[in-house]
Design a protein around this motif. Sequence first.
Motif, short mmCIF file in Angstrom:
data_model
loop_
_atom_site.label_atom_id
_atom_site.label_comp_id
_atom_site.label_asym_id
_atom_site.label_seq_id
_atom_site.Cartn_x
_atom_site.Cartn_y
_atom_site.Cartn_z
N LYS A 166 5.07 9.25 2.43
CA LYS A 166 5.95 8.82 1.30
C LYS A 166 5.74 9.33 -0.07
O LYS A 166 6.67 10.06 -0.88
CB LYS A 166 5.83 7.25 1.24
CG LYS A 166 6.45 6.43 2.63
CD LYS A 166 6.30 5.18 2.42
CE LYS A 166 5.08 4.50 1.99
NZ LYS A 166 3.88 4.78 2.85
N SER A 167 4.41 9.25 -0.50
CA SER A 167 3.98 9.76 -1.84
C SER A 167 4.14 11.25 -1.79
O SER A 167 4.65 11.92 -2.92
CB SER A 167 2.73 9.32 -2.21
OG SER A 167 2.54 7.69 -2.31
N LEU A 174 7.48 12.32 -2.76
CA LEU A 174 8.03 12.10 -3.96
C LEU A 174 7.36 13.35 -4.93
O LEU A 174 7.92 13.99 -5.76
CB LEU A 174 7.64 11.05 -4.77
CG LEU A 174 8.77 10.01 -4.69
CD1 LEU A 174 9.35 9.26 -3.30
CD2 LEU A 174 8.30 8.90 -5.70
N ARG A 175 6.07 13.68 -4.49
CA ARG A 175 5.52 14.84 -5.30
C ARG A 175 5.95 16.22 -4.88
O ARG A 175 5.93 16.98 -6.02
CB ARG A 175 3.91 14.70 -4.73
CG ARG A 175 3.10 13.62 -5.24
CD ARG A 175 1.74 13.49 -4.82
NE ARG A 175 0.96 14.44 -5.46
CZ ARG A 175 0.43 14.33 -6.38
NH1 ARG A 175 0.80 13.19 -7.46
NH2 ARG A 175 -0.26 15.05 -7.13
N LEU A 204 4.67 7.91 -10.65
CA LEU A 204 3.91 8.18 -9.39
C LEU A 204 2.46 7.20 -9.53
O LEU A 204 2.21 6.64 -10.19
CB LEU A 204 3.35 9.69 -9.35
CG LEU A 204 4.43 10.57 -9.45
CD1 LEU A 204 3.79 11.88 -9.56
CD2 LEU A 204 5.28 10.51 -8.04
N ASP A 205 1.62 7.32 -8.30
CA ASP A 205 0.44 6.41 -8.12
C ASP A 205 -0.23 6.70 -9.21
O ASP A 205 -1.06 5.74 -9.59
CB ASP A 205 0.12 6.77 -6.83
CG ASP A 205 -1.11 5.84 -6.35
OD1 ASP A 205 -1.30 4.79 -6.81
OD2 ASP A 205 -1.97 6.23 -5.75
N ASP A 232 6.95 5.78 -7.27
CA ASP A 232 6.11 5.74 -6.03
C ASP A 232 5.71 4.50 -6.11
O ASP A 232 4.81 3.93 -6.82
CB ASP A 232 5.10 6.59 -6.28
CG ASP A 232 3.96 6.75 -5.13
OD1 ASP A 232 4.21 6.31 -4.10
OD2 ASP A 232 2.99 7.48 -5.36
N GLU A 233 5.99 3.38 -4.75
CA GLU A 233 5.45 2.07 -4.85
C GLU A 233 5.55 1.15 -5.94
O GLU A 233 4.50 0.66 -6.78
CB GLU A 233 4.31 2.07 -4.18
CG GLU A 233 4.24 2.73 -2.94
CD GLU A 233 2.67 2.36 -2.13
OE1 GLU A 233 2.08 1.57 -2.45
OE2 GLU A 233 2.24 3.37 -1.15
N ASP A 246 9.55 5.00 -3.19
CA ASP A 246 8.96 4.86 -1.67
C ASP A 246 8.10 3.38 -2.06
O ASP A 246 8.12 2.94 -2.86
CB ASP A 246 7.87 5.98 -1.38
CG ASP A 246 6.66 6.10 -2.28
OD1 ASP A 246 6.06 4.79 -2.28
OD2 ASP A 246 6.27 7.01 -3.13
N SER A 247 8.33 2.71 -0.86
CA SER A 247 7.76 1.56 -0.85
C SER A 247 7.46 1.03 0.51
O SER A 247 8.12 1.27 1.59
CB SER A 247 8.95 0.65 -1.26
OG SER A 247 8.74 -0.79 -1.31
#
Length: 192
Positions: A41-42, A45-46, A81-82, A148-149, A175-176
């Motif tokens: 998921k992450s 996004l990246r 992002l994270d 991201d989450e 993303d979740s």
Amino acid sequence: MLVSTRDLTVEVGAASLFSGLDLAVDTGECLVVTGANGAGKSTLLRCLYLLQRPSSGTVSVCGAAPDERSAAFRRRVSVVLDDSALFEELTARQHLDLLGRSFGVARPVPAALASRADVPAGDPSAGRRRRLLLHAAVARPHSVLLLDEPERALDAEGLSWLTTLVGQSLSVVVDSHRRPLAATVADYVVDL
């Protein structure tokens, strides 16, 4: 389409995180990507922000290949992002002032952050820091929002606030792990 992938594949060692992924997100749509930890998921996004190159396939964001080094790209795509960070010594008010000056927009401190608007960002709770990151992401002009989450560290009130925030953006990819969030905001759900 504002965000699209064609036959997107990311391999890590001998394993594929995902393979042959085709996505299309148009203006006003929200795509939520779900899946277990480690599903990619992450990473997806990246790839959409070109912090990671895919093994194969193509990515288009705002009509071109993504390039996080490009000022023109960053003006159109907002991302949390994270590993997104704040300036620990700046307050929420100072963050939003800096953001406003950078993008030529005035952004007052929202009610959700008002009680701690003048406290350095390094001091509030993880939930307040997350709210500031999210608010800053939607407060600046953008065509595409990548999250991201985003629900991480948010309480029930924060989750409700998050659904409103996502609704303010033109096109969103989230993303979740939270299926209720997906059910609330998604036009489409992809499970990796």
